[in-house]
Design a protein around this motif. Structure first.
Motif, PDB file in Angstrom:
ATOM      1  N   MET A 155       0.832  -1.188   0.000  1.00 57.04           N
ATOM      2  CA  MET A 155       0.000   0.000   0.000  1.00 57.04           C
ATOM      3  C   MET A 155       0.877   1.251   0.000  1.00 57.04           C
ATOM      4  O   MET A 155       1.970   1.260   0.563  1.00 57.04           O
ATOM      5  N   VAL A 156       0.384   2.290  -0.641  1.00 55.50           N
ATOM      6  CA  VAL A 156       1.052   3.587  -0.597  1.00 55.50           C
ATOM      7  C   VAL A 156       0.083   4.609  -0.026  1.00 55.50           C
ATOM      8  O   VAL A 156      -1.129   4.465  -0.153  1.00 55.50           O
ATOM      9  N   ALA A 157       0.639   5.621   0.624  1.00 60.42           N
ATOM     10  CA  ALA A 157      -0.198   6.630   1.272  1.00 60.42           C
ATOM     11  C   ALA A 157      -0.050   7.978   0.595  1.00 60.42           C
ATOM     12  O   ALA A 157       1.048   8.366   0.191  1.00 60.42           O
ATOM     13  N   VAL A 158      -1.160   8.693   0.481  1.00 57.29           N
ATOM     14  CA  VAL A 158      -1.179  10.059  -0.054  1.00 57.29           C
ATOM     15  C   VAL A 158      -1.690  10.964   1.066  1.00 57.29           C
ATOM     16  O   VAL A 158      -2.864  10.884   1.441  1.00 57.29           O
ATOM     17  N   PRO A 159      -0.835  11.815   1.649  1.00 51.70           N
ATOM     18  CA  PRO A 159      -1.285  12.693   2.739  1.00 51.70           C
ATOM     19  C   PRO A 159      -2.415  13.611   2.280  1.00 51.70           C
ATOM     20  O   PRO A 159      -2.376  14.168   1.183  1.00 51.70           O
ATOM     21  N   PHE A 275      -4.725  12.767   8.289  1.00 51.92           N
ATOM     22  CA  PHE A 275      -5.351  11.712   7.495  1.00 51.92           C
ATOM     23  C   PHE A 275      -4.584  11.490   6.197  1.00 51.92           C
ATOM     24  O   PHE A 275      -4.087  12.434   5.587  1.00 51.92           O
ATOM     25  N   SER A 276      -4.512  10.240   5.791  1.00 54.40           N
ATOM     26  CA  SER A 276      -3.921   9.877   4.504  1.00 54.40           C
ATOM     27  C   SER A 276      -4.856   8.942   3.764  1.00 54.40           C
ATOM     28  O   SER A 276      -5.587   8.153   4.379  1.00 54.40           O
ATOM     29  N   LEU A 277      -4.829   9.051   2.459  1.00 47.66           N
ATOM     30  CA  LEU A 277      -5.528   8.090   1.612  1.00 47.66           C
ATOM     31  C   LEU A 277      -4.523   7.017   1.222  1.00 47.66           C
ATOM     32  O   LEU A 277      -3.392   7.332   0.851  1.00 47.66           O
ATOM     33  N   TYR A 278      -4.911   5.752   1.353  1.00 51.82           N
ATOM     34  CA  TYR A 278      -3.996   4.678   0.969  1.00 51.82           C
ATOM     35  C   TYR A 278      -4.653   3.787  -0.081  1.00 51.82           C
ATOM     36  O   TYR A 278      -5.878   3.641  -0.133  1.00 51.82           O
ATOM     37  N   VAL A 291      -9.184  12.729  -8.999  1.00 56.33           N
ATOM     38  CA  VAL A 291      -9.941  13.958  -8.761  1.00 56.33           C
ATOM     39  C   VAL A 291     -10.489  13.987  -7.339  1.00 56.33           C
ATOM     40  O   VAL A 291     -10.622  15.056  -6.727  1.00 56.33           O
ATOM     41  N   PHE A 292     -10.794  12.816  -6.777  1.00 55.07           N
ATOM     42  CA  PHE A 292     -11.276  12.740  -5.395  1.00 55.07           C
ATOM     43  C   PHE A 292     -10.173  13.171  -4.430  1.00 55.07           C
ATOM     44  O   PHE A 292     -10.410  13.952  -3.503  1.00 55.07           O
ATOM     45  N   VAL A 293      -8.962  12.678  -4.656  1.00 55.02           N
ATOM     46  CA  VAL A 293      -7.830  13.047  -3.804  1.00 55.02           C
ATOM     47  C   VAL A 293      -7.548  14.544  -3.907  1.00 55.02           C
ATOM     48  O   VAL A 293      -7.368  15.232  -2.889  1.00 55.02           O
TER      49      VAL A 293
END
Length: 309
Positions: A155-159, A275-278, A291-293
């Protein structure tokens, strides 16, 4: 196996994910009997039983589990190929399935649902509220949002947001009955509102940092007469003077501002990573997710971490 069987393969992975013909059929918009017939036809063509069925449960056989592991990546590649077409049209399209805890939903997403829908009318957003670290691929999610969690493998995370601070607070009515704590050790004499995780069933241990030494983090096991697995209910209980609350500051910012809640132990407050999106690292981010990110990042920048309550 030919292209005619692609719908059957999609049905197979859907039933495997839900563990139920009824729930899988409801999501797919077909009848449970039609879905069952499709799976039986697939089993007949493969000459292998994919599911063990009882009146109460549907579970993969050993052969079914092995088949799922091989089929899932192939279907993911087909989905990615279809999503790549969106790039050429420059218009995000499709269903976006996000797994996230309630607090992330209420702070980051729900306040902006209408605006997101206006900007991206061809994206159907599906949110599943869950504080556990879900198997995104296995459960069919595009991405997850978490706070301070160890990510699963691959998994990778996007802050998304900046750091978030924890706060201890209670209603004035509570402090009319009990003295304000000066240190976390004073909590042993207080009625603390406790949170039970739905997934692990464990009770959250309150976290603090030593004054002037933010890297020295420690936990305190609290006691109290009220336990819940819902943050909104916990805040309502705190407003009624039931006990002390420990929560992310942004979640109760309006209550702190208007005096419904009074903060204590500020010198010991712990600041958490935001919060991060993974998402799975092996997949390129599809346009609907990109576009959501970007949308969430824009809102987090504007609101310094999310919508204040």
């Amino acid at each position: 196996m030919d292209s005619v069987q692609l719908p059957a393969l999609a049905a197979f992975t859907n039933v495997a994910r839900h563990g139920s013909f009824t729930r899988a059929a409801a999501e797919s918009g077909v009848s449970a009997s039609a879905l069952s017939q499709s799976i039986r036809a697939l089993e007949a063509q493969l000459n292998v039983r994919l599911f063990n069925r009882t009146t109460r449960r549907v579970a993969l056989t050993e052969a079914g589990a092995q088949f799922l592991e091989r089929v899932r990546p192939a279907l993911a590649m087909l989905d990615a190929a279809c999503e790549a077409l969106d790039e050429t049209r420059a218009e995000p399209t499709g269903t976006l399935r996000i797994n996230l805890p309630r607090i992330a939903s209420e702070l980051l997403v729900v306040p902006y649902l209408a605006e997101f829908a206006r900007r991206y009318p061809r994206v159907a957003l599906e949110m599943s509220l869950d504080e556990g670290l879900s198997d995104l691929v296995g459960e069919g999610f595009d991405a997850g949002i978490r706070l301070g969690e160890r990510l699963a493998r691959d998994m990778v995370a996007v802050p998304l947001s900046g750091p978030l601070r924890l706060v201890v607070a209670a209603a004035p009515a509570y402090f009319a009955r009990f003295p304000k704590p000066s240190t976390p050790s004073d909590l042993t004499g207080h009625d603390c509102l406790r949170y039970r995780f739905s997934t692990s069933r464990g009770i959250y241990r309150w976290e603090f940092a030593e004054p002037g030494k933010p890297q020295r983090v420690f936990e305190v096991e609290t006691s109290g007469t009220f336990v819940t697995n819902d943050l909104r209910t916990m805040v309502q209980a705190a407003e009624q003077g039931v006990g002390l609350l420990h929560v992310i500051e942004d979640y109760v910012r309006s209550q702190l501002a208007d005096g419904r809640l009074v903060r204590v132990l500020d010198d010991w407050a712990l600041t958490l990573d935001g919060f991060s999106l993974y998402m799975p690292s092996r997949t390129q981010m599809p346009l609907k997710l990109r576009v959501f990110v970007d949308f969430l990042k824009e809102k987090c920048r504007a609101g310094r971490g999310g919508k204040r309550r």
